[in-house]
Every structure is written in structure tokens, then in C-alpha cells.
Design a protein around this motif. Sequence first.
Motif, PDB file in Angstrom:
ATOM      1  N   ASP A   1     -11.809   6.399   6.200  1.00  0.00           N
ATOM      2  CA  ASP A   1     -10.424   6.457   5.738  1.00  0.00           C
ATOM      3  C   ASP A   1      -9.569   5.772   6.798  1.00  0.00           C
TER       4      ASP A   1
ATOM      5  N   ARG B   1     -13.211  -0.749   6.503  1.00  0.00           N
ATOM      6  CA  ARG B   1     -12.781  -1.099   5.159  1.00  0.00           C
ATOM      7  C   ARG B   1     -13.613  -0.405   4.087  1.00  0.00           C
TER       8      ARG B   1
ATOM      9  N   THR C   1      -2.636   1.461   9.898  1.00  0.00           N
ATOM     10  CA  THR C   1      -4.095   1.442   9.926  1.00  0.00           C
ATOM     11  C   THR C   1      -4.567   2.086  11.226  1.00  0.00           C
TER      12      THR C   1
ATOM     13  N   SER D   1      -8.458   5.846   2.079  1.00  0.00           N
ATOM     14  CA  SER D   1      -8.994   4.482   2.034  1.00  0.00           C
ATOM     15  C   SER D   1      -8.628   3.878   0.689  1.00  0.00           C
ATOM     16  N   LEU D   2      -8.629   2.572   0.644  1.00  0.00           N
ATOM     17  CA  LEU D   2      -8.347   1.876  -0.602  1.00  0.00           C
ATOM     18  C   LEU D   2      -9.616   1.801  -1.417  1.00  0.00           C
ATOM     19  N   THR D   3      -9.507   1.978  -2.698  1.00  0.00           N
ATOM     20  CA  THR D   3     -10.663   1.821  -3.558  1.00  0.00           C
ATOM     21  C   THR D   3     -10.834   0.354  -3.844  1.00  0.00           C
TER      22      THR D   3
ATOM     23  N   ILE E   1       0.853  -1.185   0.000  1.00  0.00           N
ATOM     24  CA  ILE E   1       0.000   0.000   0.000  1.00  0.00           C
ATOM     25  C   ILE E   1       0.887   1.233   0.000  1.00  0.00           C
TER      26      ILE E   1
ATOM     27  N   TYR F   1      -6.551   4.156   6.500  1.00  0.00           N
ATOM     28  CA  TYR F   1      -5.090   4.146   6.373  1.00  0.00           C
ATOM     29  C   TYR F   1      -4.531   5.551   6.590  1.00  0.00           C
TER      30      TYR F   1
END
Length: 115
Positions: free
Chosen positions: A94, A90, A15, A106-108, A3, A96
Motif C-alpha cells: 500500500d 506499485r 507516496t 494501493s491503486l488497483t 488520485i 499511497y
Amino acid sequence: MNIQCPNCHSARITTRNRARKTAGLIGTVGGCVGGATGSLSGIEIGMTVGIVAGPPGMVFGGVLGALFGAVVGGTAGGLSGARLGELVDRRILDNYRCLACGHCFSLTVSEPPSY
């Protein structure tokens, strides 16, 4: 999975897990209360087993039955709350944080195509 921060492209990511911690705490408290109040059968069983030792044994057995109900309820509530909080972390928050620049992201998640 590697990441990277979308802001500075650093790999120093942590995280935050705020929803998991909060929901786990709420679930644990709720489970303890529910387990303690719903443990009347545990109190009855504890008092029945403790009757061999007389009145002190009945009291001790009843208290142990209520504590057992609270521990089991708290464990179940905490686990389910943490699972729900992890899903919120998740999908919504947000979760991370970049340790280099402080950016939260946040991850998409790519959704599978619907046919």
C-alpha cells in the motif's frame, strides 16, 4: 492522474515508497561491496598507471582503482534495487497515504484481457 483516497475521497495524497528506499539501499551496499571486491583489475590498472610516481603512486593508484569499482558497483546496484523496489511498491504494498485521514491504500491496476 488525479488520485483520491478511497476512504474520505481527499486529493491530498502522498507516496510512501518504502520498498524503493529499502531496496535501493540494499542494492547500493551490495553493489559497493561487489564493486570493491571485484575491482582487482581496477587495482592492477591503477597500480600500473601509478608506477610512474613510484611506490606511493602505486598505492594511491590502487586505492583509486578500488574506489572507482565501488562507486560504479554502488551506482548500478542502487539503480537496479530502486527499480525493483518501485515495482514492489506499485504491485504489492500500500504505497499511497492520505494526508487527511491517514488511510494507506494501493491503486488497483486493471490487467489487460488475455485472449
